[in-house]
Design a protein around this motif. Structure first.
Motif, PDB file in Angstrom:
ATOM      1  N   THR A 149       0.817  -1.216   0.000  1.00 20.09           N
ATOM      2  CA  THR A 149       0.000   0.000   0.000  1.00 20.09           C
ATOM      3  C   THR A 149       0.851   1.266   0.000  1.00 20.09           C
ATOM      4  OG1 THR A 149      -0.156  -0.058   2.407  1.00 20.09           O
ATOM      5  CG2 THR A 149      -1.913  -1.146   1.189  1.00 20.09           C
ATOM      6  N   SER A 150       0.197   2.368  -0.368  1.00 14.99           N
ATOM      7  CA  SER A 150       0.881   3.667  -0.409  1.00 14.99           C
ATOM      8  C   SER A 150       0.622   4.432   0.888  1.00 14.99           C
ATOM      9  CB  SER A 150       0.380   4.469  -1.616  1.00 14.99           C
ATOM     10  OG  SER A 150      -0.998   4.725  -1.474  1.00 14.99           O
ATOM     11  N   TRP A 151       1.224   5.617   0.997  1.00 19.01           N
ATOM     12  CA  TRP A 151       1.213   6.327   2.277  1.00 19.01           C
ATOM     13  C   TRP A 151       0.026   7.239   2.504  1.00 19.01           C
ATOM     14  CZ3 TRP A 151       1.108  11.045   0.218  1.00 19.01           C
ATOM     15  CH2 TRP A 151       1.859  11.305  -0.929  1.00 19.01           C
ATOM     16  N   PHE A 157      -6.656   1.528   3.003  1.00 18.34           N
ATOM     17  CA  PHE A 157      -6.197   0.484   2.078  1.00 18.34           C
ATOM     18  C   PHE A 157      -6.169  -0.887   2.761  1.00 18.34           C
ATOM     19  CE2 PHE A 157      -3.696   4.237   0.271  1.00 18.34           C
ATOM     20  CZ  PHE A 157      -4.780   4.628  -0.494  1.00 18.34           C
ATOM     21  N   LYS A 175       2.346  -5.215   3.364  1.00 16.09           N
ATOM     22  CA  LYS A 175       3.492  -4.317   3.548  1.00 16.09           C
ATOM     23  C   LYS A 175       3.040  -2.886   3.263  1.00 16.09           C
ATOM     24  CE  LYS A 175       6.657  -2.337   1.220  1.00 16.09           C
ATOM     25  NZ  LYS A 175       6.812  -1.083   1.969  1.00 16.09           N
ATOM     26  N   GLU A 178       6.735   2.531   3.548  1.00 13.34           N
ATOM     27  CA  GLU A 178       7.780   2.809   4.553  1.00 13.34           C
ATOM     28  C   GLU A 178       7.606   4.199   5.162  1.00 13.34           C
ATOM     29  OE1 GLU A 178       8.049   2.071   1.399  1.00 13.34           O
ATOM     30  OE2 GLU A 178       9.736   3.022   0.374  1.00 13.34           O
ATOM     31  N   PHE A 226      -2.031  -4.270  -5.037  1.00 13.02           N
ATOM     32  CA  PHE A 226      -1.106  -3.142  -4.893  1.00 13.02           C
ATOM     33  C   PHE A 226      -1.838  -1.815  -5.032  1.00 13.02           C
ATOM     34  CE2 PHE A 226       1.578  -0.018  -7.157  1.00 13.02           C
ATOM     35  CZ  PHE A 226       2.593   0.139  -6.225  1.00 13.02           C
ATOM     36  N   GLY A 228      -0.535   2.101  -5.376  1.00  9.23           N
ATOM     37  CA  GLY A 228       0.658   2.933  -5.457  1.00  9.23           C
ATOM     38  C   GLY A 228       0.760   3.583  -6.818  1.00  9.23           C
ATOM     39  N   SER A 229       1.972   3.995  -7.164  1.00  9.55           N
ATOM     40  CA  SER A 229       2.162   4.769  -8.395  1.00  9.55           C
ATOM     41  C   SER A 229       2.137   3.862  -9.621  1.00  9.55           C
ATOM     42  CB  SER A 229       3.500   5.500  -8.323  1.00  9.55           C
ATOM     43  OG  SER A 229       4.532   4.549  -8.195  1.00  9.55           O
ATOM     44  N   THR A 232       5.713   2.133 -10.239  1.00  6.45           N
ATOM     45  CA  THR A 232       5.982   0.952  -9.398  1.00  6.45           C
ATOM     46  C   THR A 232       5.019  -0.171  -9.786  1.00  6.45           C
ATOM     47  OG1 THR A 232       6.549   2.463  -7.603  1.00  6.45           O
ATOM     48  CG2 THR A 232       6.287   0.170  -7.016  1.00  6.45           C
ATOM     49  N   MET A 235       6.210  -2.266 -12.623  1.00  7.33           N
ATOM     50  CA  MET A 235       7.314  -3.148 -12.222  1.00  7.33           C
ATOM     51  C   MET A 235       6.768  -4.377 -11.472  1.00  7.33           C
ATOM     52  SD  MET A 235      10.583  -1.314 -10.670  1.00  7.33           S
ATOM     53  CE  MET A 235       9.872  -0.981  -9.096  1.00  7.33           C
ATOM     54  N   GLU A 250      -4.258  -0.747  -8.031  1.00  9.50           N
ATOM     55  CA  GLU A 250      -4.946   0.535  -7.848  1.00  9.50           C
ATOM     56  C   GLU A 250      -3.872   1.610  -7.992  1.00  9.50           C
ATOM     57  OE1 GLU A 250      -8.109   1.103  -7.473  1.00  9.50           O
ATOM     58  OE2 GLU A 250      -8.828  -0.939  -7.159  1.00  9.50           O
ATOM     59  N   LEU A 251      -3.834   2.236  -9.161  1.00 10.64           N
ATOM     60  CA  LEU A 251      -2.698   3.129  -9.472  1.00 10.64           C
ATOM     61  C   LEU A 251      -3.147   4.584  -9.560  1.00 10.64           C
ATOM     62  CD1 LEU A 251      -1.078   0.771 -12.137  1.00 10.64           C
ATOM     63  CD2 LEU A 251      -0.756   0.774  -9.661  1.00 10.64           C
ATOM     64  N   GLY A 252      -2.327   5.378 -10.181  1.00  6.62           N
ATOM     65  CA  GLY A 252      -2.559   6.819 -10.184  1.00  6.62           C
ATOM     66  C   GLY A 252      -3.536   7.271 -11.244  1.00  6.62           C
ATOM     67  N   GLU A 385       0.974  12.202 -13.538  1.00  6.40           N
ATOM     68  CA  GLU A 385       0.419  12.425 -12.202  1.00  6.40           C
ATOM     69  C   GLU A 385       1.426  13.177 -11.336  1.00  6.40           C
ATOM     70  OE1 GLU A 385       0.151   9.215  -9.331  1.00  6.40           O
ATOM     71  OE2 GLU A 385      -1.913   9.779  -8.926  1.00  6.40           O
TER      72      GLU A 385
HETATM   73  P1  NAD Z   1       4.805   3.903  -4.576  1.00  6.83           P
HETATM   74  O1  NAD Z   1       4.474   3.227  -5.851  1.00  6.83           O
HETATM   75  O2  NAD Z   1       6.080   4.626  -4.464  1.00  6.83           O
HETATM   76  O3  NAD Z   1       4.787   2.855  -3.349  1.00  6.83           O
HETATM   77  C1  NAD Z   1       3.683   2.032  -3.065  1.00  6.83           C
HETATM   78  C2  NAD Z   1       4.151   0.788  -2.335  1.00  6.83           C
HETATM   79  O4  NAD Z   1       5.017   0.041  -3.183  1.00  6.83           O
HETATM   80  C3  NAD Z   1       4.942   1.076  -1.061  1.00  6.83           C
HETATM   81  O5  NAD Z   1       4.576   0.139  -0.058  1.00  6.83           O
HETATM   82  C4  NAD Z   1       6.381   0.858  -1.496  1.00  6.83           C
HETATM   83  O6  NAD Z   1       7.248   0.480  -0.451  1.00  6.83           O
HETATM   84  C5  NAD Z   1       6.222  -0.278  -2.493  1.00  6.83           C
HETATM   85  N1  NAD Z   1       7.327  -0.374  -3.464  1.00  6.83           N
HETATM   86  C6  NAD Z   1       8.023   0.639  -4.003  1.00  6.83           C
HETATM   87  N2  NAD Z   1       8.977   0.154  -4.826  1.00  6.83           N
HETATM   88  C7  NAD Z   1       8.865  -1.187  -4.811  1.00  6.83           C
HETATM   89  C8  NAD Z   1       9.568  -2.265  -5.435  1.00  6.83           C
HETATM   90  N3  NAD Z   1      10.599  -2.055  -6.253  1.00  6.83           N
HETATM   91  N4  NAD Z   1       9.182  -3.517  -5.169  1.00  6.83           N
HETATM   92  C9  NAD Z   1       8.143  -3.754  -4.352  1.00  6.83           C
HETATM   93  N5  NAD Z   1       7.456  -2.795  -3.717  1.00  6.83           N
HETATM   94  C10 NAD Z   1       7.801  -1.525  -3.952  1.00  6.83           C
HETATM   95  O7  NAD Z   1       3.570   4.873  -4.272  1.00  6.83           O
HETATM   96  P2  NAD Z   1       3.425   5.966  -3.119  1.00  6.83           P
HETATM   97  O8  NAD Z   1       4.308   7.122  -3.421  1.00  6.83           O
HETATM   98  O9  NAD Z   1       3.513   5.293  -1.808  1.00  6.83           O
HETATM   99  O10 NAD Z   1       1.893   6.388  -3.322  1.00  6.83           O
HETATM  100  C11 NAD Z   1       1.432   7.370  -4.199  1.00  6.83           C
HETATM  101  C12 NAD Z   1       0.786   6.728  -5.407  1.00  6.83           C
HETATM  102  O11 NAD Z   1      -0.271   5.869  -5.021  1.00  6.83           O
HETATM  103  C13 NAD Z   1       0.157   7.733  -6.353  1.00  6.83           C
HETATM  104  O12 NAD Z   1       0.543   7.417  -7.660  1.00  6.83           O
HETATM  105  C14 NAD Z   1      -1.337   7.502  -6.185  1.00  6.83           C
HETATM  106  O13 NAD Z   1      -2.115   7.828  -7.307  1.00  6.83           O
HETATM  107  C15 NAD Z   1      -1.390   6.051  -5.880  1.00  6.83           C
HETATM  108  N6  NAD Z   1      -2.644   5.718  -5.208  1.00  6.83           N
HETATM  109  C16 NAD Z   1      -3.602   5.040  -5.884  1.00  6.83           C
HETATM  110  C17 NAD Z   1      -4.825   4.768  -5.281  1.00  6.83           C
HETATM  111  C18 NAD Z   1      -5.928   4.037  -5.982  1.00  6.83           C
HETATM  112  O14 NAD Z   1      -6.825   3.532  -5.324  1.00  6.83           O
HETATM  113  N7  NAD Z   1      -5.929   3.969  -7.301  1.00  6.83           N
HETATM  114  C19 NAD Z   1      -5.042   5.186  -3.978  1.00  6.83           C
HETATM  115  C20 NAD Z   1      -4.035   5.883  -3.332  1.00  6.83           C
HETATM  116  C21 NAD Z   1      -2.825   6.136  -3.941  1.00  6.83           C
END
Ligand code: NAD
Length: 493
Positions: A149-151, A157, A175, A178, A226, A228-229, A232, A235, A250-252, A385
């Motif tokens: 999850t993201s922060w 989440f 996880k 961080e 997942f 996050g962005s 990521t 990947m 669930e991405l950006g 984004e």
């Molecule tokens: P991020 O992608 O940097 O990190 C998200 C998670 O992935 C964290 O737990 C991080 O530790 C982990 N991660 C990072 N690199 C990794 C790797 N190489 N291998 C495995 N895990 C890895 O995202 P962020 O900066 O924490 O969050 C912001 C993003 O989240 C924005 O793009 C936002 O749009 C998105 N988001 C989406 C939703 C949705 O529901 N669509 C909701 C909230 C946030």
């Protein structure tokens, strides 16, 4: 300073190597807590505990109704601890306490909803085109789920992922980011007190590359979910594909908020300002591209600026504050870089655009609510984004052009439409490539409705009935009802 521990197989523990990461309060700029810096060994311990709980012991043998009771108790535990959990998230990510109050009221509802669903998962008895055959389908848990999850809304989440996973009978290794892990770690203890058997939810912490990647690639993990962005996410999707793991993403987004000349312009202005500046723009569904019909563009922009000037930045724990800081140092740098990029691309900054000084916050990471006009949709500021308080205004002539601009991005998470014409409301809602479309409103959510992305904003849905589908596999079972042996295909008749 507080130390928080990981939670594996029902036990609080440090990282195997004893390393720690510091958690920074983005308002004060000071370290306020530490979390374990786990690695592949910790991921392995957690996955094995989740596997054991999936295959044997109390969870594997538990009736779905009893699972629902425990999940309901988890919802109650979160509600009882709402203030403490909200304060932890505010310290971790700077989200304002008044917004946290709303989230903390919504989170238990996810648990109650999926608790009710746990014993309503049904198969089917389809007809088959074979004689003497009875067929059925059953739905089974997909297995061990790795949740990352993201922060920006950690406990939300946890609920959106763990509640449907548990209702389906899965087990989880979570996880959190961080940058904001403490509330998820506190949640683990609440789940244990609610009666959740050991190993059903495990929470590990650390950096993405050090513990996230080995977790995703672990051979005993069946599914990855997942938030996050998009970078990521891409990947992680590749990592999961190597062993064909099920995936929810669930991405950006780069969501368009579209205002027609026949809209209630006062309501639309409030929707536009709240849609981008709420949570300092750190929302996946932020309405970061404001598409305004050319005939009203100038007047509407003035209205917008007047409203945006009223926004109060400050201490996220104060009820007076509308916007808190940017949550993390890398995100703070990223927002400022995008403002520079927009300026150099030729967009015109008509409000904000700088680091903000806020009383009481010496090292805090504040960015002024920022508005760019003269933006064309091909600029990076309109395509990528930013995840911060930066709005791009783009003009359009008619409905067709609005749809063309709105859909001309790689994302498809959400969209807003403001118009008084019902026919146009419906046509736009159908034409927009987005998982959620808001008409004459923005950022209205419900745990009863699926949310998720089209195009590169994601895969799968969370929330509502659809939210459980990704945690279930469908199995077909065929019985022969023939009296004698079935025909032998290797014997000539
Ligand atoms: P991020 O992608 O940097 O990190 C998200 C998670 O992935 C964290 O737990 C991080 O530790 C982990 N991660 C990072 N690199 C990794 C790797 N190489 N291998 C495995 N895990 C890895 O995202 P962020 O900066 O924490 O969050 C912001 C993003 O989240 C924005 O793009 C936002 O749009 C998105 N988001 C989406 C939703 C949705 O529901 N669509 C909701 C909230 C946030």
């Amino acid at each position: 300073m507080e130390d928080h521990l990981m939670f594996i197989d029902g036990t609080l523990c440090s990282a195997t190597k004893g390393d720690w990461l510091e958690s920074l309060d983005p308002y004060s700029g000071k370290v306020w807590a530490r979390i374990p810096r786990g690695n592949a060994d910790d991921a392995d311990r957690a996955v094995k505990a989740a596997r054991k709980a999936l295959k044997s012991g109390p969870w594997a043998e538990m009736s779905p109704t009893k699972r629902g009771h425990i999940m309901r108790a988890i919802g109650d535990g979160i509600a009882k601890n709402a203030d403490r959990l909200a304060a932890m998230e505010t310290s971790d990510n700077g989200k304002i306490l008044s917004e946290m109050k709303g989230q903390m009221a919504a989170i238990p509802e996810f648990w109650y909803y999926y608790a009710g669903l746990a014993d309503k998962i049904e198969g089917s008895l389809p007809q088959v085109d074979k004689p003497d055959t009875l067929a059925m389908t059953v739905r089974e848990p997909v297995g061990v789920v790795a949740a990352l999850t993201s922060w920006n809304s950690p406990l939300m989440f946890v609920a959106m992922k763990c509640a449907p996973a548990l209702a389906a009978g899965c087990t989880v290794v979570l996880k959190p980011s961080e940058f904001a892990s403490t509330s998820s770690l506190a949640f683990a203890q609440i789940a244990k007190e609610a009666g959740l058997p050991d190993g059903v939810i495990n929470i590990v912490t650390g950096l993405g590359q050090e513990i996230g990647a080995p977790l995703i690639q672990h051979p005993m993990v069946d599914k990855v979910t997942f938030t996050g962005s998009d970078s990521t996410g891409r990947m992680i999707y590749q990592m999961a594909a190597a062993s064909m793991k099920r995936v929810t993403m669930e991405l950006g987004g780069k969501s368009p908020n579209i205002v027609f000349e026949d809209a209630d312009l006062d309501a639309a202005a409030v929707g536009a300002v709240a849609g981008i500046f709420g949570a300092a723009g750190q929302m996946c569904t932020a309405g970061s591209r404001l598409l305004v019909q050319n005939s009203i563009k100038e007047a509407f922009t003035e209205k917008l600026i007047a409203l945006a000037r009223e926004i109060r930045m400050g201490d996220p724990t104060s009820p007076e504050t509308n916007i808190g800081p940017i949550a993390t140092p890398p995100q703070f740098r990223k927002v400022l870089e995008y403002i520079d990029t927009a300026n150099s691309e030729g967009a015109r900054c008509i409000m904000g655009g700088k680091v903000a000084t806020v009383d009481g916050s010496t090292d805090g990471q504040f960015v002024e609510p920022t508005i760019f006009t003269d933006v064309s949709n091909h600029m990076r500021v309109a395509q990528e984004e930013i995840f911060g308080p930066v709005l791009s205004i783009i003009g359009f002539e008619d409905e067709a052009e609005a749809v063309e601009i709105a859909n001309d991005v790689i994302f498809g998470l959400a969209a807003g439409v403001w118009t008084g014409d019902f026919g146009r409301q419906y046509r736009m809602a159908r034409a927009l490539e987005a998982g959620t479309v808001w008409v004459n409103t923005y950022r209205a959510y419900s745990h009863l409705l699926p949310i998720g992305g089209m195009k590169q904003s994601g895969l799968g849905r969370e929330g509502g009935l659809a939210g459980i589908d990704d945690y279930l596999e469908t199995k077909s079972i065929l019985f022969s009802t023939a009296k004698g042996p079935t025909a032998n295909p290797f014997l000539q008749q």
